[in-house]
Enzyme design. Structure first.
Site, PDB file in Angstrom:
ATOM      1  N   ASP A  46      -4.158  -1.912  -1.840  1.00  0.00           N
ATOM      2  CA  ASP A  46      -3.084  -2.672  -1.915  1.00  0.00           C
ATOM      3  C   ASP A  46      -2.816  -2.885  -3.533  1.00  0.00           C
ATOM      4  O   ASP A  46      -3.515  -3.479  -4.254  1.00  0.00           O
ATOM      5  CB  ASP A  46      -3.091  -3.851  -1.233  1.00  0.00           C
ATOM      6  CG  ASP A  46      -3.161  -3.605   0.146  1.00  0.00           C
ATOM      7  OD1 ASP A  46      -2.117  -3.016   0.779  1.00  0.00           O
ATOM      8  OD2 ASP A  46      -4.133  -3.972   0.739  1.00  0.00           O
ATOM      9  N   ASP A  60       0.679  -1.059   0.038  1.00  0.00           N
ATOM     10  CA  ASP A  60       0.124  -0.113  -0.011  1.00  0.00           C
ATOM     11  C   ASP A  60       0.880   1.186  -0.013  1.00  0.00           C
ATOM     12  O   ASP A  60       1.733   1.420   0.915  1.00  0.00           O
ATOM     13  CB  ASP A  60      -0.787   0.002   1.323  1.00  0.00           C
ATOM     14  CG  ASP A  60      -1.698   1.293   1.468  1.00  0.00           C
ATOM     15  OD1 ASP A  60      -1.586   2.006   0.722  1.00  0.00           O
ATOM     16  OD2 ASP A  60      -2.476   0.936   2.402  1.00  0.00           O
ATOM     17  N   HIS A  98      -8.524   4.850   2.627  1.00  0.00           N
ATOM     18  CA  HIS A  98      -8.012   3.634   2.549  1.00  0.00           C
ATOM     19  C   HIS A  98      -8.672   2.592   1.689  1.00  0.00           C
ATOM     20  O   HIS A  98      -8.581   1.486   1.804  1.00  0.00           O
ATOM     21  CB  HIS A  98      -7.900   2.974   3.948  1.00  0.00           C
ATOM     22  CG  HIS A  98      -6.621   3.559   4.917  1.00  0.00           C
ATOM     23  ND1 HIS A  98      -5.185   3.245   4.503  1.00  0.00           N
ATOM     24  CD2 HIS A  98      -6.759   4.251   5.804  1.00  0.00           C
ATOM     25  CE1 HIS A  98      -4.548   3.853   5.505  1.00  0.00           C
ATOM     26  NE2 HIS A  98      -5.380   4.521   6.519  1.00  0.00           N
ATOM     27  N   TYR A 125      -3.699   9.170   0.155  1.00  0.00           N
ATOM     28  CA  TYR A 125      -3.569   8.810   1.715  1.00  0.00           C
ATOM     29  C   TYR A 125      -2.696   7.884   2.087  1.00  0.00           C
ATOM     30  O   TYR A 125      -2.653   6.756   1.843  1.00  0.00           O
ATOM     31  CB  TYR A 125      -5.070   8.607   2.199  1.00  0.00           C
ATOM     32  CG  TYR A 125      -5.133   8.717   3.932  1.00  0.00           C
ATOM     33  CD1 TYR A 125      -5.129  10.193   4.245  1.00  0.00           C
ATOM     34  CD2 TYR A 125      -4.895   7.571   4.519  1.00  0.00           C
ATOM     35  CE1 TYR A 125      -4.888  10.227   5.690  1.00  0.00           C
ATOM     36  CE2 TYR A 125      -4.966   7.865   5.845  1.00  0.00           C
ATOM     37  CZ  TYR A 125      -4.738   9.174   6.415  1.00  0.00           C
ATOM     38  OH  TYR A 125      -4.510   9.357   7.806  1.00  0.00           O
ATOM     39  N   LYS A 127      -7.476  -5.227   4.658  1.00  0.00           N
ATOM     40  CA  LYS A 127      -8.307  -4.918   5.872  1.00  0.00           C
ATOM     41  C   LYS A 127      -8.058  -6.307   6.628  1.00  0.00           C
ATOM     42  O   LYS A 127      -9.217  -6.108   7.693  1.00  0.00           O
ATOM     43  CB  LYS A 127      -9.590  -4.213   5.602  1.00  0.00           C
ATOM     44  CG  LYS A 127      -9.618  -2.896   4.970  1.00  0.00           C
ATOM     45  CD  LYS A 127      -8.917  -1.955   5.204  1.00  0.00           C
ATOM     46  CE  LYS A 127      -9.063  -0.625   4.586  1.00  0.00           C
ATOM     47  NZ  LYS A 127      -8.096  -0.693   3.349  1.00  0.00           N
ATOM     48  N   LYS A 186      -2.428  -2.445   8.579  1.00  0.00           N
ATOM     49  CA  LYS A 186      -2.676  -3.990   8.719  1.00  0.00           C
ATOM     50  C   LYS A 186      -1.529  -4.504   7.474  1.00  0.00           C
ATOM     51  O   LYS A 186      -1.323  -3.953   6.475  1.00  0.00           O
ATOM     52  CB  LYS A 186      -4.004  -4.685   8.482  1.00  0.00           C
ATOM     53  CG  LYS A 186      -4.464  -4.686  10.102  1.00  0.00           C
ATOM     54  CD  LYS A 186      -3.834  -5.635  10.607  1.00  0.00           C
ATOM     55  CE  LYS A 186      -4.765  -6.035  12.286  1.00  0.00           C
ATOM     56  NZ  LYS A 186      -3.910  -5.852  13.411  1.00  0.00           N
ATOM     57  N   ASP A 187      -1.221  -5.681   7.510  1.00  0.00           N
ATOM     58  CA  ASP A 187      -0.406  -6.512   6.545  1.00  0.00           C
ATOM     59  C   ASP A 187      -1.168  -7.354   5.699  1.00  0.00           C
ATOM     60  O   ASP A 187      -1.164  -8.328   5.466  1.00  0.00           O
ATOM     61  CB  ASP A 187       0.620  -7.495   7.292  1.00  0.00           C
ATOM     62  CG  ASP A 187       1.643  -6.717   8.407  1.00  0.00           C
ATOM     63  OD1 ASP A 187       2.255  -5.884   7.693  1.00  0.00           O
ATOM     64  OD2 ASP A 187       1.206  -6.745   9.427  1.00  0.00           O
ATOM     65  N   ASP A 188      -2.137  -6.507   4.969  1.00  0.00           N
ATOM     66  CA  ASP A 188      -2.792  -7.137   4.165  1.00  0.00           C
ATOM     67  C   ASP A 188      -2.469  -8.152   3.250  1.00  0.00           C
ATOM     68  O   ASP A 188      -1.678  -7.810   2.424  1.00  0.00           O
ATOM     69  CB  ASP A 188      -3.758  -6.022   3.148  1.00  0.00           C
ATOM     70  CG  ASP A 188      -4.013  -4.773   3.975  1.00  0.00           C
ATOM     71  OD1 ASP A 188      -4.996  -4.970   4.845  1.00  0.00           O
ATOM     72  OD2 ASP A 188      -3.561  -3.778   3.873  1.00  0.00           O
ATOM     73  N   ASP A 215     -14.393   1.510   6.971  1.00  0.00           N
ATOM     74  CA  ASP A 215     -13.186   1.068   6.166  1.00  0.00           C
ATOM     75  C   ASP A 215     -13.178  -0.520   5.938  1.00  0.00           C
ATOM     76  O   ASP A 215     -12.221  -1.194   5.995  1.00  0.00           O
ATOM     77  CB  ASP A 215     -11.903   1.466   6.907  1.00  0.00           C
ATOM     78  CG  ASP A 215     -11.536   2.887   6.959  1.00  0.00           C
ATOM     79  OD1 ASP A 215     -12.372   3.713   6.118  1.00  0.00           O
ATOM     80  OD2 ASP A 215     -10.585   3.343   7.469  1.00  0.00           O
ATOM     81  N   TYR A 273       1.499   2.091  14.804  1.00  0.00           N
ATOM     82  CA  TYR A 273       0.532   1.609  13.762  1.00  0.00           C
ATOM     83  C   TYR A 273       0.700   2.233  12.638  1.00  0.00           C
ATOM     84  O   TYR A 273       0.929   3.267  12.463  1.00  0.00           O
ATOM     85  CB  TYR A 273      -0.874   1.861  14.453  1.00  0.00           C
ATOM     86  CG  TYR A 273      -2.038   1.499  13.273  1.00  0.00           C
ATOM     87  CD1 TYR A 273      -2.223   0.267  12.993  1.00  0.00           C
ATOM     88  CD2 TYR A 273      -2.699   2.508  12.647  1.00  0.00           C
ATOM     89  CE1 TYR A 273      -3.122  -0.420  12.347  1.00  0.00           C
ATOM     90  CE2 TYR A 273      -3.415   1.958  11.579  1.00  0.00           C
ATOM     91  CZ  TYR A 273      -3.893   0.473  11.571  1.00  0.00           C
ATOM     92  OH  TYR A 273      -4.580   0.068  10.477  1.00  0.00           O
TER      93      TYR A 273
END
Ligand code: 13P
Ligand code: 13P
Ligand code: MG
Ligand code: MG
Ligand code: MG
Length: 361
Positions: free
Chosen positions: A51, A11, A18, A88, A130, A228-230, A283, A225
């Protein structure tokens, strides 16, 4: 000679917020791979949520510095564009300023495997937004160890002996191999704890690679933070491995995963087509896409967007009901994650601020 299938994702800025990737970034990524990816046999660029996903084939093996550098450069130039457009979280997943030999540990997610291409080589690239790598544990267990999902475990003599699972402890930084069906009760102790343990690889009992996931936890790497590691997951199918339909079947029932708003909530995973992979409500809720390819001497013949199928409509509908239900809990557990799990968010700062106001009793 052997083929390597590499999926690297990052990302580098969301459009808008997001939810999605700006189309200009995808054009830049394609152009760069076309011009600079001389070592690639083929590639496919796509996105799921915010992503960018680079699906690549080559003969350089896993952990190839050339291929990893190529992906890093793609994300880097895309992040320059993202900064220009003020997208973003521009550069969000690029934790370092420069490339150093291997893209692992620098922020982007990686799943790759090397194998001898079979007479027919159907593969599925699963890509989620997400959520986190542990989100693959439940479906991987079903695909490779649950006969109620995969009837091949019962009736295909080439699958009947079971599989080997490599499970990685993302906090303890250690791994273990479980053999199924022998070890399933032991394995479930660990893979059920999805925030800590992730199924990184699945092999046949003859050590043929069957599945590989992206497993790093970026928020542990960054110490604060940063999303997340989608995760992504590659699954080879058919002929002693799960059929395409057996690999997709776990997603016919939605299940709860960690991620969603601010990476801090549990919520339902929704299987969707690429078109519907634009998570907006709170989100989310978390999305999973599945692209199928037939490999032909390393060429990516495809994709087939599997979750377009109306047969996943019930899963989607149930997921939306689950989303309505759990959203009503607002900031309460188990919708919101427990405090220990929020250690890498901004929450510790709130706790710190109130330190002096807590009185011993
Ligand atoms: P077909 O007869 O459509 O090729 O199906 C074969 C099969 O084994 C499906 O899992
Ligand atoms: P991403 O990891 O997809 O950027 O999500 C971050 C987030 O905080 C969503 O609310
Ligand atoms: Mg983002
Ligand atoms: Mg994302
Ligand atoms: Mg992310």
């Amino acid at each position: 000679s052997k083929i390597t299938l590499t999926v690297i994702k990052a990302d580098v800025g969301g459009f808008v917020g997001h939810t999605d990737v700006h189309p200009e970034l995808l054009e830049i990524a394609k152009k760069h791979l076309k011009e600079k990816g001389k070592m690639l046999i083929d590639f496919h660029v796509t996105r799921v949520g915010d992503d960018i996903e680079l699906i690549m084939t080559h003969r350089e093996g896993v952990d190839s510095e050339k291929v990893h550098k190529l992906a890093w450069d793609v994300f880097w130039i895309c992040s320059e564009k993202a900064k220009e457009l003020k997208l973003y979280g521009a550069g969000q997943d690029l934790l370092k300023d420069s490339f150093s030999g291997n893209i692992k540990g620098l922020g982007p997610g990686v799943a790759e495997m090397e194998f001898e291409e079979r007479k027919s080589e159907p593969v599925i690239i699963f890509m989620a937004d997400k959520t986190e790598p542990g989100a693959w544990n439940l479906p991987l267990y079903k695909m490779f160890a649950d006969p109620f999902n995969t009837v091949g475990l019962v009736i295909d003599p080439n699958m009947h002996q079971g599989f080997k699972f490599e499970v990685y402890d993302m906090i303890g930084h250690k791994k273990i191999i479980f053999e199924t069906p022998e070890d399933i009760y032991d394995m479930l102790v660990f893979i059920g704890a999805t925030g800590r343990h992730s199924i990184r690889k699945v092999y046949t009992k003859n050590n043929e690679i069957a599945a590989v996931s992206s497993t790093q936890r970026m928020n542990f790497m960054a110490g604060k933070y940063i999303g997340k590691d989608d995760p992504v997951l590659i699954v080879r199918c058919q002929n002693g491995l799960p059929a395409i339909g057996e690999a997709l079947e776990p997603f016919a029932n939605s299940y709860l995963v960690t991620g969603w708003m601010r990476g801090s909530h549990n919520g339902p995973m929704i299987p969707v087509s690429l078109e519907d992979a634009v998570p907006t409500r709170f989100d989310g809720p978390p999305r999973v896409c599945a692209l199928g390819f037939q490999l032909a001497e390393g060429k990516l013949i495809g994709p087939q967007d599997f979750f377009k199928d109306v047969a996943f409509d019930n899963a989607r509908e149930k997921a939306l009901e689950m989303a309505d239900y759990i959203r009503k809990m607002g900031p309460f557990e188990p919708h919101r994650l427990p405090l220990e799990e929020l250690e890498y968010t901004t929450l510790p700062h709130v706790v710190e601020k109130l330190q002096g106001r807590w009185k011993e009793e």
